[in-house]
Design a protein around this motif. Sequence first.
Motif, PDB file in Angstrom:
ATOM      1  N   GLU A   1       0.849  -1.186   0.000  1.00 26.64           N
ATOM      2  CA  GLU A   1       0.000   0.000   0.000  1.00 26.64           C
ATOM      3  C   GLU A   1       0.889   1.242   0.000  1.00 26.64           C
ATOM      4  OE1 GLU A   1      -1.769   1.172   4.017  1.00 26.64           O
ATOM      5  OE2 GLU A   1      -1.320  -0.959   4.319  1.00 26.64           O
ATOM      6  N   TRP A   2       0.323   2.354  -0.462  1.00 21.04           N
ATOM      7  CA  TRP A   2       1.030   3.626  -0.415  1.00 21.04           C
ATOM      8  C   TRP A   2       0.882   4.198   0.991  1.00 21.04           C
ATOM      9  CZ3 TRP A   2       4.155   4.166  -4.218  1.00 21.04           C
ATOM     10  CH2 TRP A   2       3.798   3.802  -5.510  1.00 21.04           C
ATOM     11  N   VAL A   3       1.973   4.656   1.566  1.00 17.29           N
ATOM     12  CA  VAL A   3       1.940   5.328   2.864  1.00 17.29           C
ATOM     13  C   VAL A   3       2.847   6.549   2.795  1.00 17.29           C
ATOM     14  CG1 VAL A   3       1.430   3.225   4.183  1.00 17.29           C
ATOM     15  CG2 VAL A   3       3.805   3.934   3.871  1.00 17.29           C
ATOM     16  N   SER A   4       2.565   7.508   3.647  1.00 18.00           N
ATOM     17  CA  SER A   4       3.409   8.701   3.727  1.00 18.00           C
ATOM     18  C   SER A   4       4.725   8.332   4.410  1.00 18.00           C
ATOM     19  CB  SER A   4       2.697   9.781   4.538  1.00 18.00           C
ATOM     20  OG  SER A   4       2.614   9.372   5.901  1.00 18.00           O
ATOM     21  N   PRO A   5       5.756   9.148   4.231  1.00 19.67           N
ATOM     22  CA  PRO A   5       7.007   8.877   4.950  1.00 19.67           C
ATOM     23  C   PRO A   5       6.801   8.815   6.470  1.00 19.67           C
ATOM     24  CG  PRO A   5       7.408  10.464   3.206  1.00 19.67           C
ATOM     25  CD  PRO A   5       5.910  10.263   3.286  1.00 19.67           C
ATOM     26  N   GLY A   6       5.938   9.675   7.010  1.00 22.47           N
ATOM     27  CA  GLY A   6       5.668   9.645   8.448  1.00 22.47           C
ATOM     28  C   GLY A   6       5.026   8.337   8.877  1.00 22.47           C
ATOM     29  N   ARG A   7       4.062   7.862   8.120  1.00 19.39           N
ATOM     30  CA  ARG A   7       3.418   6.587   8.436  1.00 19.39           C
ATOM     31  C   ARG A   7       4.412   5.438   8.291  1.00 19.39           C
ATOM     32  NH1 ARG A   7       1.149   3.263  11.411  1.00 19.39           N
ATOM     33  NH2 ARG A   7      -0.124   1.666  10.451  1.00 19.39           N
ATOM     34  N   LEU A   8       5.296   5.504   7.303  1.00 19.78           N
ATOM     35  CA  LEU A   8       6.305   4.474   7.139  1.00 19.78           C
ATOM     36  C   LEU A   8       7.206   4.404   8.364  1.00 19.78           C
ATOM     37  CD1 LEU A   8       7.739   2.275   5.565  1.00 19.78           C
ATOM     38  CD2 LEU A   8       8.970   4.062   4.315  1.00 19.78           C
ATOM     39  N   LEU A   9       7.584   5.545   8.908  1.00 17.70           N
ATOM     40  CA  LEU A   9       8.398   5.542  10.126  1.00 17.70           C
ATOM     41  C   LEU A   9       7.664   4.854  11.270  1.00 17.70           C
ATOM     42  CD1 LEU A   9      10.017   9.087  10.003  1.00 17.70           C
ATOM     43  CD2 LEU A   9      11.136   6.879   9.602  1.00 17.70           C
TER      44      LEU A   9
END
Length: 113
Positions: free
Chosen positions: A78-86
């Motif tokens: 899924e696509w996630v923002s860099p913040g969510r990835l962290l």
Amino acid sequence: MFPGRCDFAAGGVLVVGERPLEAALRETAEELGVRGVELAPLREADYLDERTDYRASCFSCTYDGPITWQADEVAWGEWVSPGRLLDLLNELPFVPDTVALLRDIIERWAPEA
């Protein structure tokens, strides 16, 4: 090499005579079904752990088209923002080399980091 772990990068190894950019384009097509993109270099770095020792060439691109996951290697995505990835890096088991090579870049991309 790390079954059951998450990853946030497509990747692989060079075939004989292949350059890193060519390999990155090939792996992006094989693992994600993404073709016709321009890859920008992010970094080259050495990676070493108890299982492996290699020189990594890391690239990025901007893409908003369809993704076709390679069924043999990708269970979901899924696509996630860099913040969510962290956040996910602290919640789920990820492959260690991608995290070691790219975490600082993801932190710079995350506005809340």
